[in-house]
Scaffold this motif. Structure first.
Motif, mmCIF file in Angstrom:
data_model
loop_
_atom_site.group_PDB
_atom_site.id
_atom_site.type_symbol
_atom_site.label_atom_id
_atom_site.label_comp_id
_atom_site.label_asym_id
_atom_site.label_seq_id
_atom_site.Cartn_x
_atom_site.Cartn_y
_atom_site.Cartn_z
ATOM 1 N N ASP A 41 0.806 -1.224 0.000
ATOM 2 C CA ASP A 41 0.000 0.000 0.000
ATOM 3 C C ASP A 41 0.836 1.270 0.000
ATOM 4 O O ASP A 41 0.355 2.324 -0.414
ATOM 5 C CB ASP A 41 -0.962 0.013 1.189
ATOM 6 N N THR A 42 2.077 1.202 0.449
ATOM 7 C CA THR A 42 2.930 2.395 0.473
ATOM 8 C C THR A 42 3.058 2.993 -0.923
ATOM 9 O O THR A 42 3.073 4.212 -1.071
ATOM 10 C CB THR A 42 4.327 2.041 1.026
ATOM 11 N N ILE A 43 3.145 2.134 -1.934
ATOM 12 C CA ILE A 43 3.296 2.657 -3.302
ATOM 13 C C ILE A 43 2.117 2.340 -4.214
ATOM 14 O O ILE A 43 2.012 2.903 -5.296
ATOM 15 C CB ILE A 43 4.595 2.134 -3.963
ATOM 16 N N ASN A 44 1.230 1.444 -3.803
ATOM 17 C CA ASN A 44 0.166 1.026 -4.712
ATOM 18 C C ASN A 44 -1.247 1.294 -4.229
ATOM 19 O O ASN A 44 -2.205 0.838 -4.860
ATOM 20 C CB ASN A 44 0.337 -0.456 -5.072
ATOM 21 N N ASP A 45 -1.403 2.021 -3.145
ATOM 22 C CA ASP A 45 -2.732 2.497 -2.759
ATOM 23 C C ASP A 45 -3.031 3.677 -3.673
ATOM 24 O O ASP A 45 -2.442 4.751 -3.525
ATOM 25 C CB ASP A 45 -2.743 2.925 -1.293
ATOM 26 N N LYS A 46 -3.894 3.484 -4.642
ATOM 27 C CA LYS A 46 -4.123 4.508 -5.659
ATOM 28 C C LYS A 46 -4.920 5.701 -5.137
ATOM 29 O O LYS A 46 -5.077 6.687 -5.860
ATOM 30 C CB LYS A 46 -4.791 3.884 -6.893
ATOM 31 N N THR A 47 -5.390 5.657 -3.882
ATOM 32 C CA THR A 47 -6.010 6.843 -3.299
ATOM 33 C C THR A 47 -4.961 7.714 -2.622
ATOM 34 O O THR A 47 -5.233 8.850 -2.264
ATOM 35 C CB THR A 47 -7.097 6.463 -2.266
ATOM 36 N N ALA A 50 2.236 8.244 -4.524
ATOM 37 C CA ALA A 50 3.597 7.721 -4.648
ATOM 38 C C ALA A 50 4.092 8.177 -6.004
ATOM 39 O O ALA A 50 3.436 7.947 -7.025
ATOM 40 C CB ALA A 50 3.619 6.204 -4.547
ATOM 41 N N ASP A 51 5.251 8.849 -6.040
ATOM 42 C CA ASP A 51 5.745 9.307 -7.331
ATOM 43 C C ASP A 51 6.530 8.205 -8.034
ATOM 44 O O ASP A 51 6.748 7.120 -7.482
ATOM 45 C CB ASP A 51 6.551 10.601 -7.201
ATOM 46 N N SER A 52 6.919 8.476 -9.255
ATOM 47 C CA SER A 52 7.572 7.469 -10.091
ATOM 48 C C SER A 52 8.854 6.935 -9.465
ATOM 49 O O SER A 52 9.144 5.736 -9.544
ATOM 50 C CB SER A 52 7.859 8.030 -11.480
ATOM 51 N N LYS A 53 9.618 7.792 -8.808
ATOM 52 C CA LYS A 53 10.873 7.340 -8.195
ATOM 53 C C LYS A 53 10.605 6.430 -6.999
ATOM 54 O O LYS A 53 11.301 5.425 -6.816
ATOM 55 C CB LYS A 53 11.728 8.545 -7.787
ATOM 56 N N MET A 54 9.594 6.751 -6.216
ATOM 57 C CA MET A 54 9.244 5.902 -5.071
ATOM 58 C C MET A 54 8.841 4.509 -5.547
ATOM 59 O O MET A 54 9.283 3.502 -4.983
ATOM 60 C CB MET A 54 8.090 6.536 -4.275
#
Length: 159
Positions: A41-47, A50-54
């Protein structure tokens, strides 16, 4: 053993299938630590944000920590994120087991289908990017069914 599960994950059907197949593998091989990116969820919770580098750093780290990748190749084309993850795994000498279940691969011995290849816009088969497939085959195997994938996984784990 750490396993990276590379798969498209933006349609609900993709999310459900990924969860289903990973759960099936987890039940059969409880000692495997399977990283399914959609569970991060840190990078894939779409609500959330998370930027491209993260995203790139988080998933690349997980690929590099893996000893095996399972990559789903189904779709109109191989998912661009999956293709990138396959490239990272290949560059790091991580074995890759691909799953390609597209039903259009059936009938390769059907003479009418083979003859249709010579007619414009009548290709009866599905095309996969050969570069990405080549990276997988140079460092692993592509399977055409879940059952074949699970057999291949078992063989890999018992080597």
């Amino acid at each position: 053993m750490n396993v990276y599960f590379a798969a498209p994950m933006f349609a609900k059907s993709e999310l459900i299938y990924n969860s289903y197949l990973v759960e099936k593998i987890r039940q059969q091989y409880p000692d495997l630590a399977i990283y399914l990116p959609q569970e991060n969820d840190t990078i894939n919770d779409k609500t959330a944000y998370a930027d491209s580098k993260m995203i790139a750093l988080a998933d690349t780290q997980k690929v590099e920590e893996s000893q095996l990748m399972i990559a789903l190749l189904d779709g109109i084309t191989i998912d661009s994120g999956v293709a990138s993850e396959v490239g990272i795994a290949y560059a790091n000498h991580i074995p890759i087991l691909g799953l390609y279940t597209d039903s259009r691969q059936q009938g390769s011995d059907n003479q009418q289908k083979l003859e249709a290849l010579g007619t414009v816009a009548e290709n009866q088969f599905h095309y996969l990017n050969l570069y990405t497939v080549g990276l997988i085959k140079l460092n692993g195997q592509v399977y055409s069914s879940e059952e074949a994938l699970l057999t291949g996984l078992n063989e890999f784990l018992n080597e």
